[in-house]
Design a protein around this motif. Structure first.
Motif, PDB file in Angstrom:
ATOM      1  N   ALA A 174      -0.400   9.855  27.847  1.00  0.00           N
ATOM      2  CA  ALA A 174      -0.981  10.135  26.624  1.00  0.00           C
ATOM      3  C   ALA A 174      -2.326  10.366  26.901  1.00  0.00           C
ATOM      4  O   ALA A 174      -2.906  10.045  27.965  1.00  0.00           O
ATOM      5  N   ALA A 236       3.699   9.962  24.432  1.00  0.00           N
ATOM      6  CA  ALA A 236       2.551  10.486  23.460  1.00  0.00           C
ATOM      7  C   ALA A 236       2.085   9.245  22.719  1.00  0.00           C
ATOM      8  O   ALA A 236       0.935   9.343  22.372  1.00  0.00           O
ATOM      9  N   GLY A 238       1.602   6.457  23.713  1.00  0.00           N
ATOM     10  CA  GLY A 238       1.015   5.560  24.541  1.00  0.00           C
ATOM     11  C   GLY A 238       1.782   4.354  24.773  1.00  0.00           C
ATOM     12  O   GLY A 238       1.330   3.370  25.565  1.00  0.00           O
ATOM     13  N   ASP A 253       5.383  17.533  21.264  1.00  0.00           N
ATOM     14  CA  ASP A 253       4.458  16.360  21.839  1.00  0.00           C
ATOM     15  C   ASP A 253       3.463  16.727  22.966  1.00  0.00           C
ATOM     16  O   ASP A 253       2.761  15.825  23.441  1.00  0.00           O
ATOM     17  N   ARG A 256      -0.197  16.071  22.939  1.00  0.00           N
ATOM     18  CA  ARG A 256      -0.723  14.841  23.089  1.00  0.00           C
ATOM     19  C   ARG A 256      -0.439  14.098  24.324  1.00  0.00           C
ATOM     20  O   ARG A 256      -0.440  12.804  24.364  1.00  0.00           O
ATOM     21  N   ILE A 257      -0.037  14.892  25.227  1.00  0.00           N
ATOM     22  CA  ILE A 257       0.486  14.481  26.587  1.00  0.00           C
ATOM     23  C   ILE A 257      -0.335  15.135  27.670  1.00  0.00           C
ATOM     24  O   ILE A 257      -0.881  16.385  27.539  1.00  0.00           O
TER      25      ILE A 257
END
Length: 301
Positions: A174, A236, A238, A253, A256-257
């Motif tokens: 993440a 993503a 976490g 996603d 967010r990665i």
């Protein structure tokens, strides 16, 4: 009774002597005689008779020669039909792809092959372990398959292998993860993390086991998921870190990665096309393979 024996009988009726048949077919007279003798053993009625120094057909031989001509013509028509089929630009080509390849390639492949003279591609996805890919060639013209670079090569008996691309798997975390700013990581850096990985027998799990071996510690696998979209969502959030293919695994996603190259272990997988040799004789099948190469090259660049 074999087709070449019928051809010899037919030529004897047309040319009137064994010597003339041998000259026409570019074989020896003794070979002609041997084939005629082998053909005669299948019938009680004589097929040939002596007329002076020449060998000529009997009435039964003439009937068989006439029927043989029809068989020769039918075989030639069948051969021509196969050759036309193999040379056709159009026609249906069935293609199986593993999930991430299907998500990344299928749409672009269809766009690449759009047009009146392009083959019709029939797509499906098959999520199987590495060892099961070769068997799929019995059901599909082309099979997109992957294996880790260090693993055993594909079997060669009855299967042709066409390499497409060498794709690395990256560690994915993440954007909020402490490792997100790293340019690369080592097995020791990530072995202690919580992990989401694939089921046993698939590429990410192979890399994870290598990480554990190099780091000399077991890894904490929390989730086993084969769909990369679901894996990306878990990363993503976490909840865990994971391994994602660099080219063929993209999702909503991704923003967010962070993907980080892993050093110290082999992380590359080979993406290949597997096919039965006879299928690759077809022009339409080769056209699809060429299009796959272009699509993957564009994706990697």
């Amino acid at each position: 009774m074999e087709l070449h024996q019928l051809q010899i009988l037919r030529e004897l009726g047309a040319l009137g002597s064994v010597t003339a048949v041998a000259d026409a077919l570019r074989v020896t007279p003794s070979a002609v005689s041997q084939h005629l003798a082998a053909l005669q053993r299948g019938f009680r009625t004589p097929l040939t008779r002596r007329a002076g120094r020449n060998l000529v057909l009997t009435a039964a031989g003439e009937v068989l020669a006439s029927a043989g001509a029809e068989a020769i013509d039918a075989m030639a028509a069948a051969r021509t039909a196969v050759e036309d089929f193999e040379d056709a630009e159009t026609g249906a080509v069935s293609l199986s792809g593993f999930h991430s390849a299907g998500q990344a390639l299928f749409g672009s492949l269809l766009h690449e092959l759009r047009g009146g003279s392009a083959p019709q591609v029939l797509l499906t996805d098959e999520d199987v372990a590495q060892s099961e890919f070769p068997a799929l060639t019995s059901r599909y013209d082309l099979v997109l398959a992957h294996r880790m670079e260090h693993s055993s090569p594909w079997p060669v008996d009855g299967v042709r292998v066409l390499p497409l691309i060498r794709e690395p798997l990256d560690v994915a975390v993440a954007t909020s993860h402490p490792l997100a700013g790293r340019a690369s990581v080592q097995p020791q850096d990530v072995a202690g993390e919580r992990w989401v990985t694939s089921r046993v027998g698939y590429s990410p799990d192979d890399v994870l086991r290598a990480i554990a071996a190099v780091a000399h510690r077991p890894v904490d696998v929390r989730h086993r998921i084969n769909d990369y979209g679901a894996v990306s969502a878990v990363i993503a959030d976490g909840e865990a870190v994971g391994m994602l293919p660099r080219y063929t695994a993209r999702s909503a996603d991704d923003e967010r990665i962070v993907r980080i190259p892993l050093e110290g272990v082999s992380t590359h997988r080979m993406i290949d096309v597997l096919a039965r040799p006879e299928n690759l004789r077809r022009r339409s099948v080769r056209t699809v393979v060429d299009s796959l190469r272009r699509v993957l090259s564009a994706l990697a660049s």
